[in-house]
Design an enzyme around this catalytic site. Sequence first.
Site, PDB file in Angstrom:
ATOM      1  N   GLU A 160      13.648 -37.567 -21.713  1.00 52.75           N
ATOM      2  CA  GLU A 160      14.121 -38.408 -22.809  1.00 52.75           C
ATOM      3  C   GLU A 160      15.282 -37.709 -23.497  1.00 52.75           C
ATOM      4  O   GLU A 160      15.099 -36.728 -24.219  1.00 52.75           O
ATOM      5  CB  GLU A 160      12.999 -38.699 -23.814  1.00 52.75           C
ATOM      6  CG  GLU A 160      11.841 -39.518 -23.265  1.00 52.75           C
ATOM      7  CD  GLU A 160      12.173 -40.994 -23.028  1.00 52.75           C
ATOM      8  OE1 GLU A 160      13.279 -41.436 -23.440  1.00 52.75           O
ATOM      9  OE2 GLU A 160      11.333 -41.699 -22.451  1.00 52.75           O
ATOM     10  N   VAL A 161      16.475 -38.203 -23.245  1.00 54.93           N
ATOM     11  CA  VAL A 161      17.692 -37.695 -23.870  1.00 54.93           C
ATOM     12  C   VAL A 161      17.985 -38.530 -25.113  1.00 54.93           C
ATOM     13  O   VAL A 161      17.685 -39.729 -25.153  1.00 54.93           O
ATOM     14  CB  VAL A 161      18.872 -37.767 -22.871  1.00 54.93           C
ATOM     15  CG1 VAL A 161      20.209 -37.524 -23.555  1.00 54.93           C
ATOM     16  CG2 VAL A 161      18.663 -36.771 -21.740  1.00 54.93           C
TER      17      VAL A 161
END
Length: 307
Positions: A275-276
């Site tokens: 999850e960026v």
Amino acid sequence: MHAQTFPAIGTPGQPWGDTEIAQWRALQARKRSYADEVLTRIDALREHFDVARYGEVDCGADGRYTLFSLRSRGWDAALPVAVVTGGVHGYETSGVHGALQFAERHAAGYAGRANVLIAPCVSPWAYERIHRWNAQALDPNRNFHAASLAAESAALWALLHSLGDRVLVHIDLHETTDSDETEFRPALAARDGKPFEPGTIPDGFYLCADSARPEPAFQQAINAEVAKVTHIAPADPDGTIIGSPVVAPGVIEYDCRALGLCAGITDARFVTTTEVYPDSPRANPQQCNDAQAAAVRAALDFALAHR
């Protein structure tokens, strides 16, 4: 606090039917090109990968979208398999372009060590519309199961199940964006006839491990490598990230298979979902792509060293 931007559709407290889904879909305009931004890069990799069509999604008046995977040239049945997936949620841009960047710059380094399979853009209709859902208002990442009604999910499910028990590692590339809070979570509440409960958006990179196969050292190795590129998200004051307890710095857990998540498709020992956070003032688009590619490299390196 993020201002809500999702337009009112349907009657509050009542799940959507066909009329409301049609109204929602009429609002979804094409904003970018799958052919120009994704397929051209896949075509450029044909010299180095076997490019295979693994499905097609019929989106009616919006056209048909062919789904492609990249497979190591000279696939060796004796080697373990590493799976990289991106673009399960089409709006999560670095998931797509991080997967392609890994293919272009790094995948060759695993020749003779692993068979690499990359599905860089699982949801092309949603990619073009910068949306989370597919054309039927279904979230592909809640629909990875044998009888899936989401064509994108069903195609990837079949592709990965064709690999049998040789999958060692699967890393699924995602983003958490400000639009999750302003658009997609309010849309989900409206679609399902439930009240919208505001949440928070973590500032930084984090991982969702599979609670059935957590492999803490694997998750920590990925975060250590990504921390060289971008910052790791701290926990909220209550010790959670997006409402889930933090089990290690920058790591939460989901039951991937029970939730129908992409990371739950195979029986791989090593699995995670990245999850960026692309909306951070401390990040830019290239940095987000670099973080995804770094996560893939770290995942493969750790899995191959500890199999």
